[in-house]
Design an enzyme around this catalytic site. Structure first.
Site, PDB file in Angstrom:
ATOM      1  N   ASN A   1       0.881  -1.173   0.000  1.00 32.28           N
ATOM      2  CA  ASN A   1       0.000   0.000   0.000  1.00 32.28           C
ATOM      3  C   ASN A   1       0.915   1.219   0.000  1.00 32.28           C
ATOM      4  OD1 ASN A   1      -1.417   2.326   0.859  1.00 32.28           O
ATOM      5  ND2 ASN A   1      -3.078   1.051   1.656  1.00 32.28           N
TER       6      ASN A   1
ATOM      7  N   ASP B   1      -1.670  -6.299   6.036  1.00 39.22           N
ATOM      8  CA  ASP B   1      -1.367  -6.561   4.618  1.00 39.22           C
ATOM      9  C   ASP B   1      -0.972  -8.032   4.490  1.00 39.22           C
ATOM     10  OD1 ASP B   1      -1.111  -3.609   3.324  1.00 39.22           O
ATOM     11  OD2 ASP B   1      -0.371  -3.626   5.387  1.00 39.22           O
TER      12      ASP B   1
ATOM     13  N   ASP C   1      -3.691  -4.916   0.813  1.00 40.80           N
ATOM     14  CA  ASP C   1      -4.097  -4.347   2.103  1.00 40.80           C
ATOM     15  C   ASP C   1      -5.516  -4.842   2.394  1.00 40.80           C
ATOM     16  OD1 ASP C   1      -4.840  -2.870   4.271  1.00 40.80           O
ATOM     17  OD2 ASP C   1      -4.547  -0.909   3.337  1.00 40.80           O
TER      18      ASP C   1
ATOM     19  N   ASN D   1      -6.878  -4.652   5.420  1.00 42.90           N
ATOM     20  CA  ASN D   1      -7.428  -3.860   6.525  1.00 42.90           C
ATOM     21  C   ASN D   1      -8.065  -4.748   7.593  1.00 42.90           C
ATOM     22  OD1 ASN D   1      -6.938  -0.978   6.437  1.00 42.90           O
ATOM     23  ND2 ASN D   1      -8.077  -0.923   4.510  1.00 42.90           N
TER      24      ASN D   1
ATOM     25  N   GLU E   1      -3.772   1.797  -3.075  1.00 46.84           N
ATOM     26  CA  GLU E   1      -3.854   3.240  -2.795  1.00 46.84           C
ATOM     27  C   GLU E   1      -2.908   4.048  -3.687  1.00 46.84           C
ATOM     28  OE1 GLU E   1      -5.525   5.296   0.646  1.00 46.84           O
ATOM     29  OE2 GLU E   1      -4.363   3.877   1.821  1.00 46.84           O
TER      30      GLU E   1
ATOM     31  N   HIS F   1       2.400   1.995   5.281  1.00 47.97           N
ATOM     32  CA  HIS F   1       2.516   0.537   5.155  1.00 47.97           C
ATOM     33  C   HIS F   1       3.909   0.164   4.655  1.00 47.97           C
ATOM     34  CE1 HIS F   1      -1.959  -0.350   5.149  1.00 47.97           C
ATOM     35  NE2 HIS F   1      -1.955   0.950   4.919  1.00 47.97           N
TER      36      HIS F   1
END
Length: 257
Positions: A8, A218, A146, A148, A35, A248
């Site tokens: 990320n 991740d 990722d 989350n 991202e 990250h």
DNA sequence: ATGGTAGGTGCCCTA
């Protein structure tokens, strides 16, 4: 040896010099980015192609955005989770050297019980359904990115503080576990079963990096055929320690191919 | 109970 990375990057334009130097140093064969925060027209393709990478991208303005970089030709690109109506760019799948790979950016969810949380669980449900289909193909398949989600308390620096909070709630962990129950292997945990402080994300706030307030959110999830090839997997923590770091660190995954 | 930081955008949203 064949190296995959998931990262990320939190804006590919802001992080471009860092990405380029990291690509030169680590020379991964495949990179799954999340991202990127850029529309496809403004993706910094040329600098990356100059290092010998092919690129598949699925971006949008301001938020989200996923991409796949590969030293080998990229085929059969799919943008978004098939069967899931979604206006956010969070899933990109392709076939590289006969292996299916996917770059995944699961929604953060903001807070348990919020609309964004419901969207996160919905996204995970469709990721589950699609993964179920992919696993019937009996091929090497690698899904990285990722998620989350911190799968267990071992993945959290302070489990009490995070108890039932976003990234750690029971419903999220159950959704993650259902993916594993389909037959996927959590590569980092498989090769480092009891390792503490195996984190991939440290908040920009509260001096989280300096205090090692980290979470493991991740992941690399491997189909049985890919898991058979797994040799090494690690967190590239150095990348969290540099100037203008992403929040990250990249995860590196080596397969015997 | 709150605020702390970062990125992109445009006079806040997302993480």
């Amino acid at each position: 040896m064949f190296t995959l990375a998931a990262w990320n990057i939190n804006s590919i334009r802001t992080r471009l010099p860092l990405l380029l130097s990291w690509l030169k140093e680590r020379t991964p064969d495949i990179v799954l980015l999340q991202e990127t925060k850029v529309i496809d027209d403004q993706f910094p393709s040329e600098e990356i192609e100059n290092l010998g990478y092919n690129i598949a991208m699925y971006g949008q303005k301001s938020y989200n955005g996923v991409a796949i970089l590969s030293k080998f030709p990229i085929e059969d690109v799919t943008q978004g989770i098939p069967g899931f109506e979604d206006d956010q760019a969070r899933y990109l799948e392709a076939v590289i050297k006969g292996m299916r790979v996917a770059s995944v950016y699961v929604p953060n969810g903001m807070a348990v019980g919020s609309d964004k949380y419901a969207y996160k669980l919905d996204f995970l449900k469709h990721l589950y359904l699609h993964t179920q289909t992919l696993l019937t193909y009996d091929e090497a398949f690698v899904m990285g990115g990722d998620f989350n989600i911190a799968p267990s308390d071992l993945d959290v620096y302070d489990p009490e503080e995070w108890h039932e909070k976003i990234l750690c709630s029971t419903a999220e962990r159950e959704a993650f576990r259902s993916l594993l129950y389909l037959g996927l292997t959590d590569a980092l945990r498989a090769l480092h079963p009891n390792e503490k402080e195996l984190y991939t994300w440290w908040d920009y706030q509260r001096g989280s990096w300096q205090n090692n307030f980290g979470l493991r959110i991740d992941h690399f999830l491997l189909s049985p055929q890919a898991a058979d090839l797994l040799k090494e997997v690690s967190v590239d923590k150095q990348m969290r320690d540099v100037e203008k770091a992403s929040d990250h660190a990249p995860v590196l995954c080596k397969l015997e191919l």
